[in-house]
Design a protein around this motif. Structure first.
Motif, mmCIF file in Angstrom:
data_model
loop_
_atom_site.group_PDB
_atom_site.id
_atom_site.type_symbol
_atom_site.label_atom_id
_atom_site.label_comp_id
_atom_site.label_asym_id
_atom_site.label_seq_id
_atom_site.Cartn_x
_atom_site.Cartn_y
_atom_site.Cartn_z
ATOM 1 N N LYS A 1 0.770 -1.357 -0.071
ATOM 2 C CA LYS A 1 0.151 -0.017 -0.083
ATOM 3 C C LYS A 1 0.836 1.162 0.231
ATOM 4 O O LYS A 1 0.660 2.220 -0.519
ATOM 5 N N LYS A 2 1.944 1.316 0.743
ATOM 6 C CA LYS A 2 3.053 2.302 0.935
ATOM 7 C C LYS A 2 3.480 2.573 -0.440
ATOM 8 O O LYS A 2 3.747 3.637 -0.953
ATOM 9 N N GLN A 3 3.803 1.443 -1.089
ATOM 10 C CA GLN A 3 4.611 1.407 -2.465
ATOM 11 C C GLN A 3 3.664 2.044 -3.461
ATOM 12 O O GLN A 3 4.120 2.814 -4.320
ATOM 13 N N VAL A 4 2.301 1.902 -3.610
ATOM 14 C CA VAL A 4 1.427 2.079 -4.393
ATOM 15 C C VAL A 4 1.259 3.804 -4.223
ATOM 16 O O VAL A 4 1.029 4.642 -5.095
ATOM 17 N N ILE A 5 1.414 4.206 -2.909
ATOM 18 C CA ILE A 5 0.701 5.613 -2.566
ATOM 19 C C ILE A 5 2.176 6.502 -3.206
ATOM 20 O O ILE A 5 1.830 7.444 -3.723
ATOM 21 N N ALA A 6 3.359 5.999 -3.056
ATOM 22 C CA ALA A 6 4.297 6.539 -3.591
ATOM 23 C C ALA A 6 4.506 6.702 -4.835
ATOM 24 O O ALA A 6 5.091 7.650 -5.438
ATOM 25 N N ALA A 7 4.253 5.396 -5.539
ATOM 26 C CA ALA A 7 4.250 5.481 -6.944
ATOM 27 C C ALA A 7 3.320 6.511 -7.633
ATOM 28 O O ALA A 7 3.370 7.159 -8.589
ATOM 29 N N GLN A 8 2.124 6.673 -6.847
ATOM 30 C CA GLN A 8 1.013 7.496 -7.355
ATOM 31 C C GLN A 8 1.284 9.028 -7.363
ATOM 32 O O GLN A 8 1.201 9.887 -8.050
ATOM 33 N N ALA A 9 2.136 9.250 -6.004
ATOM 34 C CA ALA A 9 2.653 10.480 -5.965
ATOM 35 C C ALA A 9 3.924 10.936 -6.968
ATOM 36 O O ALA A 9 3.712 12.027 -7.503
ATOM 37 N N ARG A 10 4.458 10.010 -7.526
ATOM 38 C CA ARG A 10 5.618 10.182 -8.456
ATOM 39 C C ARG A 10 4.739 10.376 -9.847
ATOM 40 O O ARG A 10 5.119 11.389 -10.601
ATOM 41 N N LEU A 11 3.714 9.745 -10.035
ATOM 42 C CA LEU A 11 2.772 9.853 -11.390
ATOM 43 C C LEU A 11 2.173 11.099 -11.473
ATOM 44 O O LEU A 11 2.104 11.900 -12.472
ATOM 45 N N ALA A 12 1.747 11.744 -10.122
ATOM 46 C CA ALA A 12 1.034 13.048 -10.144
ATOM 47 C C ALA A 12 1.922 14.202 -10.887
ATOM 48 O O ALA A 12 1.601 15.209 -11.263
ATOM 49 N N VAL A 13 3.243 13.989 -10.613
ATOM 50 C CA VAL A 13 4.228 15.287 -10.838
ATOM 51 C C VAL A 13 4.869 14.649 -12.347
ATOM 52 O O VAL A 13 5.959 15.398 -12.730
ATOM 53 N N MET A 14 4.551 13.498 -12.793
ATOM 54 C CA MET A 14 5.478 12.911 -13.875
ATOM 55 C C MET A 14 5.034 13.708 -15.479
ATOM 56 O O MET A 14 3.603 13.538 -15.511
ATOM 57 N N PRO A 15 5.822 14.148 -16.054
ATOM 58 C CA PRO A 15 5.266 14.570 -17.518
ATOM 59 C C PRO A 15 4.914 13.345 -18.298
ATOM 60 O O PRO A 15 5.357 12.311 -18.309
ATOM 61 N N ASP A 16 4.041 13.706 -19.585
ATOM 62 C CA ASP A 16 3.801 12.710 -20.577
ATOM 63 C C ASP A 16 4.942 12.230 -21.077
ATOM 64 O O ASP A 16 5.849 12.885 -21.277
ATOM 65 N N GLY A 17 4.875 10.961 -21.497
ATOM 66 C CA GLY A 17 5.998 10.309 -22.091
ATOM 67 C C GLY A 17 5.959 8.825 -21.776
ATOM 68 O O GLY A 17 5.075 8.276 -21.114
ATOM 69 N N PRO A 18 7.112 7.996 -22.413
ATOM 70 C CA PRO A 18 7.080 6.722 -22.282
ATOM 71 C C PRO A 18 7.112 6.145 -20.807
ATOM 72 O O PRO A 18 6.615 5.030 -20.438
ATOM 73 N N ASP A 19 7.787 6.910 -19.896
ATOM 74 C CA ASP A 19 7.960 6.759 -18.506
ATOM 75 C C ASP A 19 6.751 6.558 -17.754
ATOM 76 O O ASP A 19 6.279 5.837 -16.726
ATOM 77 N N ARG A 20 5.755 7.450 -18.192
ATOM 78 C CA ARG A 20 4.364 7.527 -17.520
ATOM 79 C C ARG A 20 3.792 6.052 -17.732
ATOM 80 O O ARG A 20 3.076 5.655 -16.742
ATOM 81 N N GLY A 21 3.786 5.694 -19.001
ATOM 82 C CA GLY A 21 3.416 4.336 -19.130
ATOM 83 C C GLY A 21 3.776 3.162 -18.303
ATOM 84 O O GLY A 21 3.039 2.318 -17.797
ATOM 85 N N THR A 22 5.055 3.181 -18.164
ATOM 86 C CA THR A 22 5.608 2.132 -17.379
ATOM 87 C C THR A 22 5.175 2.309 -15.864
ATOM 88 O O THR A 22 5.212 1.305 -15.426
ATOM 89 N N LEU A 23 5.127 3.669 -15.447
ATOM 90 C CA LEU A 23 4.959 3.764 -13.983
ATOM 91 C C LEU A 23 3.374 3.402 -13.905
ATOM 92 O O LEU A 23 2.843 2.738 -12.640
#
Length: 72
Positions: A26-48
Motif C-alpha cells: 500500500k505504501k509503495q502504491v501511494i509513493a508511485a501515485q505521488a510520482r505519477l502526479a508530477v510526472m510529465p507525459d511520455g513513455p516513462d508514465r506508461g511504465t509507471l
C-alpha cells in the motif's frame, strides 16, 4: 476472528517491528501515485502506470490471503 483478529495480528507484527506485506505494498502504491502526479507525459508514465497496476494487484492478493487465513 474478523476485524478484531486482524487488528490484533497487525498490532503484534507492529510491536515486533514487522509490517504486513499488504501494508508495504500500500505504501509503495501511494509513493508511485505521488510520482505519477508530477510526472510529465511520455513513455516513462506508461511504465509507471503498469507498475502501479502490478503493485495494486499484489496488494489485493495479499489482502485476500490475509482474510482467508483469518477466517480459517
Amino acid at each position: 476472528m474478523g476485524d478484531i483478529g486482524g487488528a490484533v495480528g497487525f498490532r503484534i507484527m507492529a510491536e515486533a517491528g514487522v509490517l504486513p506485506e499488504e501494508i508495504v505494498l500500500k505504501k509503495q502504491v501511494i509513493a508511485a501515485q505521488a510520482r505519477l502526479a508530477v510526472m510529465p507525459d511520455g513513455p516513462d508514465r506508461g511504465t509507471l502506470l503498469a507498475e502501479i497496476a502490478r503493485l495494486q494487484m499484489r496488494q489485493a492478493i495479499a489482502e485476500k490471503a490475509r482474510r482467508r487465513f483469518m477466517r480459517n
